[in-house]
Every structure is written in C-alpha cells, then in structure tokens.
Design a protein around this motif. Structure first.
Motif, short mmCIF file in Angstrom:
data_model
loop_
_atom_site.label_atom_id
_atom_site.label_comp_id
_atom_site.label_asym_id
_atom_site.label_seq_id
_atom_site.Cartn_x
_atom_site.Cartn_y
_atom_site.Cartn_z
N TRP A 1 18.98 -68.66 51.34
CA TRP A 1 18.21 -69.79 51.44
C TRP A 1 16.99 -69.59 52.58
O TRP A 1 15.70 -70.00 51.88
CB TRP A 1 19.15 -70.81 52.06
N LEU B 1 22.72 -75.40 49.41
CA LEU B 1 22.83 -76.37 50.38
C LEU B 1 23.52 -77.56 49.57
O LEU B 1 22.97 -78.04 48.65
CB LEU B 1 21.69 -76.44 50.99
N ALA C 1 19.91 -80.53 51.29
CA ALA C 1 18.64 -79.49 51.66
C ALA C 1 17.61 -80.14 52.35
O ALA C 1 16.66 -79.58 53.03
CB ALA C 1 18.14 -78.57 50.61
N ASP D 1 15.35 -77.92 54.95
CA ASP D 1 14.12 -77.59 54.10
C ASP D 1 13.00 -77.94 55.30
O ASP D 1 11.86 -77.38 55.27
CB ASP D 1 14.09 -78.26 52.85
#
Length: 199
Positions: free
Chosen positions: A34, A165, A168, A172
C-alpha cells in the motif's frame, strides 16, 4: 563562464523506503505494498527500497565480516543516495524491531540532515510507541522526522484477504499529507546540504 544551474525546486527527490520487519510470517509486506503505491504515484518522488528481511548477514556486533560487507553493498548506497526516507515499522513489545535498529546502527552519515517519515502498524496502539522511539533515534543521527505519520490500528483487520484496505479514505489522506511534508523537508534540506554541509 558557465552560469547554468540546476533547479532543485522541481527535481524529484530520491526517497528510500525502509521496510522494518523481518519476523517470520510478518504482516509488513501487506502494508508495504500500500505504502509503495503511494510513493510511486507521488510526482515529486523516485523510489528505492531497503527491506530489513534481506539483511540477515548484518551481525549485531557491528563487526565488518565478509558477510556484512556483502550485505551492506546492496544497502548503504540506497541510504547514502537518498534525499529522504520513509520507515515502515511494526510495534513489538512497545518498540520497533531489533533488525531495524541494527540496520540503522550500521549507518551514520547516510541519515544526516535528511527527513524521515514514519509509517507504523500494530494492535490498539497502531505502532505509535515504536514511532516515538524512532524519533529519538533519528534525532541522535541528525535526521529530521516529519510531524505527520500514518498508523494502522488493528492492522490485520484493516486489510482484506487480498491485501487491500477495507476503507482507504483516511489512510490515503494521511499518506498524502505525510509525503507532501516529506517533499518540503526533503527539498529544503537538500538545498541546505548543497550550500553548507552539516558539521
């Protein structure tokens, strides 16, 4: 006389992401995938990776054995050439892993006057106690840790079985804020090192 100069305000920064776990069955690669996507997608960054799991031949005695020399040949250049770092750490027993500390301790000048962003994962604390310990370590090495972090509380439940995720949105946004800060500090400190190296 050649008056050509390099515009360092737009030159991408070389960032080395350090994956800090080497425990058997580690969850780190899920979070790292990620994180690496965000670093790759940032227009102001170019990526290098150092994985503590690949540094098994670094003795904790800091003895320059042939095995240590060979291991460092693939690690030290990625730290020395970096303009900035992102360190990904789990939390083990209220702190960060011994393998990560060993990797850090094998180097000194490579960290100096450079910014470090911190991403953590763990249980209820989300690895934040490990992050606070790392801030002290990097301060001793004359590195600058950026304020904003990304932390995953109950990390195993935050990702689905495919490593994505479940939600997110907040991570993020946190990653963007952290990486934007890293870029600001990275450019400021890169310019400063070129003008006047740290004593």
């Amino acid at each position: 006389m050649d008056t050509t100069t390099t515009d360092t305000t737009t030159t991408p920064l070389t960032v080395t992401v350090v994956i800090g776990s080497n425990r058997h069955g580690r969850f780190g690669p899920v979070v790292a995938d990620w994180l690496l996507t965000h670093v790759r997608d940032h227009p102001d960054l170019t990526l290098q990776v150092v994985d503590v799991a690949d540094t098994g031949h670094l003795p904790t005695t800091l003895a320059p054995t042939p095995e240590a020399t060979a291991a460092l040949a693939g690690i030290t250049p990625k730290l020395a050439s970096a303009d900035a770092f992102v360190v990904l750490t789990p939390e083990y027993n209220h702190s960060f892993p011994a393998g990560l500390k060993n990797l850090i301790d094998w180097h000194f000048t490579e960290w100096r006057a450079k910014p470090v962003a911190l991403v953590s994962y763990g249980g209820l604390a989300g690895g934040l106690r490990a992050v606070e310990h790392l801030r002290q370590v990097f301060a001793e090495l004359h590195a600058v840790t950026v304020r904003d972090t990304v932390s995953f509380h109950n990390a195993g439940a935050s990702f689905d079985d495919d490593g994505r995720l479940k939600d997110a949105t907040a991570p993020d946004a946190a990653a963007k804020a952290m990486l934007d800060q890293l870029v600001w500090w990275g450019r400021a400190l890169r310019d400063a090192r070129q003008v006047r190296p740290l004593i």
